[in-house]
Write a protein that holds these residues in place. Structure first.
Motif, PDB file in Angstrom:
ATOM      1  N   TRP A  89       0.835  -1.213   0.000  1.00 36.66           N
ATOM      2  CA  TRP A  89       0.000   0.000   0.000  1.00 36.66           C
ATOM      3  C   TRP A  89       0.865   1.256   0.000  1.00 36.66           C
ATOM      4  CZ3 TRP A  89      -0.399   3.769   3.884  1.00 36.66           C
ATOM      5  CH2 TRP A  89      -1.460   4.666   3.771  1.00 36.66           C
ATOM      6  N   CYS A  97      -5.554  -2.336   2.291  1.00 39.66           N
ATOM      7  CA  CYS A  97      -4.202  -2.054   1.807  1.00 39.66           C
ATOM      8  C   CYS A  97      -3.849  -2.965   0.638  1.00 39.66           C
ATOM      9  CB  CYS A  97      -3.195  -2.225   2.943  1.00 39.66           C
ATOM     10  SG  CYS A  97      -3.324  -0.982   4.241  1.00 39.66           S
ATOM     11  N   ALA A 112      -7.044   4.633   4.307  1.00 43.57           N
ATOM     12  CA  ALA A 112      -6.407   3.654   3.420  1.00 43.57           C
ATOM     13  C   ALA A 112      -6.979   3.725   2.014  1.00 43.57           C
ATOM     14  CB  ALA A 112      -6.585   2.250   3.991  1.00 43.57           C
TER      15      ALA A 112
END
Length: 744
Positions: free
Chosen positions: A320, A352, A401
């Motif tokens: 990520w 992620c 995220a």
């Protein structure tokens, strides 16, 4: 059989009584002369894998449609049937691969035309084997033949050698020999290399001769002694020879001599804009100290050495961060990411992974090669695991995220992007939380970061930011941090607020927050969520965006040294004596960097009571070869809940915590997970939150490998959110005795 426990009711035929047998390979009679007389010793030896069972031979023979022979001198049996010839055969070879020692294992090899002599490396345990050969004729008819044989040494050697010894320590390790044949004249030899001396208690010290009958067992005592006070690696070898000097069995083990005490660490750090001074204070009884300076550019924290272990354990996090930095993920990282297990809890890791596979998906030509197909498949798997978490703080992490966007595969039913739908849901939930979370500054800061990353004009995000900003206090020793929680929760909230401040252009405030974060940067690798927020602040520019290539380091009044930053990170090992001097880090052009000074050393565990937890140990030690009946009690001493209790136990060198036992403890009430024992004998227990004044009891059935006087079983307990507040119990002197049995 999942959910069931299989037992034998024992001689009385009644289940639930004392003679029930839970382990079919377990001992019923006490180890000793009577067990040998009635043949239990020889039975256990065979059950441990001394002989390949007839049922296994029969099952293997059925695969080839041949009948296994009952007598070893019987003629080979044959069978023939037609089959379709395979298109591809393995390359011919006369050597068979080594056979796995597990019963029922098989080794395969394709042979060329003509006669062959095939070499096969077999385990030393005596077993019965079935050799099967097959040939395909030009007419398409396959012919098979089989032959039974016996191989192996009719001798059982049992010894559990410890992995480590303390400085100056001496242990007695039992070595057990069991003969499966009459009239064996044997010689037991021991030798060692390195700082450990190995000697037998009887015989010449290095050798001992004995004659054994079939089914007879004897135990010899091996004394292992650590030579000198310095740690080091050693190797111990145990060999059994026959009367002619031929080697029958051998056992070798690598060991280490370790120093007294437990490993400790001190960390300090600074957000260096032009110049900063770092210093740690080592205690007077610290031993074997190591001092390391780590310097990172604000946007390159993925390479910080402290994050390396956690990044390897969670490849989705590394993937990520690389995707958001616009860097291609290495093939090895994608391979590790593909082995990721399905997430059943907090969906941060799948989120992620979705971003990482989305980036890999765009780099490959989808459908034209194996990597592109894998990226597409793994992206779909990650998207299927996405869900809104239960807690508002975790929802904020998921929002951050996914804020950069992970293109999701369109749903064939609704045509909606699943990522966009989840982001909208998380945003709406964050809007609804503006009023409910006003008393929790750390959560408000996280929500503000997520909302402002989506849209820096977001009114709810700005309101949450302003409310969290009002809870800031002066940090120690510098910068500003969120007040009300001096532990991990407040630290993570400060990191999130730095992201939000950069989004609003509040750069001076963001720099102050970075200065408050830096002294406890190590909290960023305490768990997955904390590491995520630290990396988010790095890749989103919350800690700054300038990239330094080098810094100047000066120890005390000494000369200045240039530390080059490769890929934004540099480390410098310092002498232990440098800890008493100020260490100055400076940048030439004033670009900000994060500098962290870490000291690691050994120190005896002393009695202390600083954490909101206390621990105690009680129970019966047991004897060598047995499991201890010990119990650890952990008690909360505060009027508030302890969110992340952690217990550490330093095992003595004579003890081991078997893997099956570790897994059983991890399933106990109140336990989240138990880490494997490290090289120094440290076992770390991660516990569920404890309510005020709650007491938790845990079994500690360690198995004793050796006898003698050893020190160990030191305890430390603390809240993972405030690991600098520790309650500890020092190691104690343990006298480990052998069970009453005949030795020679």
């Amino acid at each position: 059989m999942v959910g069931y426990e299989l037992i034998s009711s024992g001689p009385d035929g009644k289940a639930g009584t004392a003679d029930d047998l839970h382990d079919p390979f377990g001992r019923v009679l006490k180890q000793g002369v009577y067990a040998e007389a009635v043949g239990e010793e020889i039975l256990l030896a065979r059950l441990r894998g001394v002989e390949l069972g007839r049922a296994t031979v029969k099952a293997l023979a059925e695969v080839f449609q041949v009948e296994a022979q009952a007598q070893e001198d019987a003629a080979a049996a044959t069978s023939a049937r037609s089959w379709e010839a395979p298109e591809v055969l393995l390359p011919p070879s006369d050597d068979l691969p080594a056979l796995d020692p597990a019963p029922g294992a098989a080794a395969w090899r394709t042979l060329g035309p003509g006669a062959h002599t095939a070499a096969l490396a077999l385990p030393p345990e005596p077993r019965r084997y079935l050799v099967v050969a097959g040939a395909l004729g030009p007419d398409g008819v396959a012919t098979f033949a089989e032959l039974s044989l016996e191989a192996g040494v009719p001798l059982q050697l049992e010894a559990s050698l410890p992995r480590r010894l303390g400085s100056g320590e001496s242990l007695l390790v039992p070595i057990r020999l069991s003969s499966l044949r009459d009239g064996q004249r044997l010689e037991l030899q021991v030798s060692s290399e390195g700082p450990i001396q190995a000697r037998l208690e009887r015989g010449t010290g290095s050798a001992l001769k004995v004659e054994l009958r079939a089914g007879e067992s004897r135990t010899a005592l091996l004394r292992l002694s650590a030579l000198g006070p310095r740690p080091g690696a050693a190797r111990v070898r145990v060999r059994v020879l026959d009367g002619k000097g031929a080697l029958l069995r051998e056992l070798a083990a690598s060991m280490r001599v370790i120093g007294d005490g437990s490993l400790r660490a001190q960390h300090t750090g600074a957000y260096v804009q032009r110049k900063a001074e770092l210093r740690v204070q080592l205690p007077a009884d610290a031993r074997d100290a190591r001092l390391v300076l780590a310097v990172s550019s604000p946007r390159d924290l993925l390479g910080e050495p402290g994050l390396r272990e956690l990044g390897e354990a969670h490849p989705a996090l590394s993937g990520w961060a690389l995707a958001l930095r616009g860097r291609a993920a290495p093939r090895a990282l994608l391979d590790a990411l593909a082995r990721r297990r399905r997430s059943a809890g907090f969906a941060l890791e799948p989120a992620c992974a979705a971003v990482a596979w989305s980036a890999a998906h765009e780099e490959e030509e989808v459908g034209r090669d194996e990597r592109g197909a894998r990226a597409s498949s793994e992206l779909a798997r990650a998207l299927a695991e996405l869900r809104s978490p239960a807690s508002m703080g975790q929802r904020a992490a998921l929002l951050v995220a996914l804020a950069a966007g992970a293109p999701g595969a369109s749903s064939s039913e609704s045509g909606a992007d699943p990522v966009a739908a989840l982001v909208r849901q998380l945003r709406d939930e964050a809007w609804d939380a503006v009023e409910s979370e006003l008393a929790r500054p750390a959560v408000m800061a996280r929500l503000a970061a997520g909302l402002l990353l989506l849209d820096r004009r977001d009114a709810a995000g700005r309101q949450l930011f302003a409310a969290a900003r009002g809870a800031l206090i002066r940090g120690q020793p510098r910068g500003r941090v969120l007040g009300g929680d001096a532990g991990r929760e407040g630290w993570v909230g400060t990191v999130a607020l730095a992201i939000a401040a950069r989004q609003l252009g509040e750069h001076a405030l963001a720099d102050e927050l970075a200065a408050g974060i830096a002294p406890r940067l190590y909290l960023g690798w305490s768990d997955l969520e904390a590491a995520f927020w630290l990396l988010a602040a790095s890749v989103y520019g919350g800690l700054g965006s300038a990239s330094a290539t080098a810094v100047e380091v000066r120890v005390g009044g000494g000369p200045s040294r240039r530390l080059q930053l490769r890929e934004g990170v540099g480390t410098l090992a310092l002498a232990p004596g440098d800890a008493s001097s100020p260490i100055t880090v400076s940048t030439r052009l004033g670009e900000p960097v994060l500098a962290r000074l870490e000291a690691r050393y050994r120190r005896p565990v002393a009695a202390a009571r600083a954490a909101p937890l206390v621990a105690s140990l009680e129970g019966h030690l047991g004897r060598v070869g047995e499991a201890a009946a010990l119990e650890i009690s952990i008690e909360s001493t505060t009027a508030t809940a302890v969110a992340r209790p952690i217990l550490e136990v330093l095992l003595p060198s004579a003890a081991e915590l078997p893997e099956q036992t570790r897994r059983a403890i991890a399933r106990a009430r109140g336990v989240l997970r138990v880490e494997p024992t490290d090289l120094r004998g440290l076992v770390r227990f991660h516990l569920r939150p404890l309510e005020p004044r709650e007491r938790l009891r845990l079994p500690l059935p360690v198995r004793w490998l050796a006898g003698g006087a050893v020190r160990g079983l030191a305890l430390a307990v603390y809240d993972g959110d405030q690991p600098w507040r520790v309650s500890s119990v020092p190691a104690r002197l343990l006298q480990l005795a052998f069970p009453p049995e005949e030795v020679w």
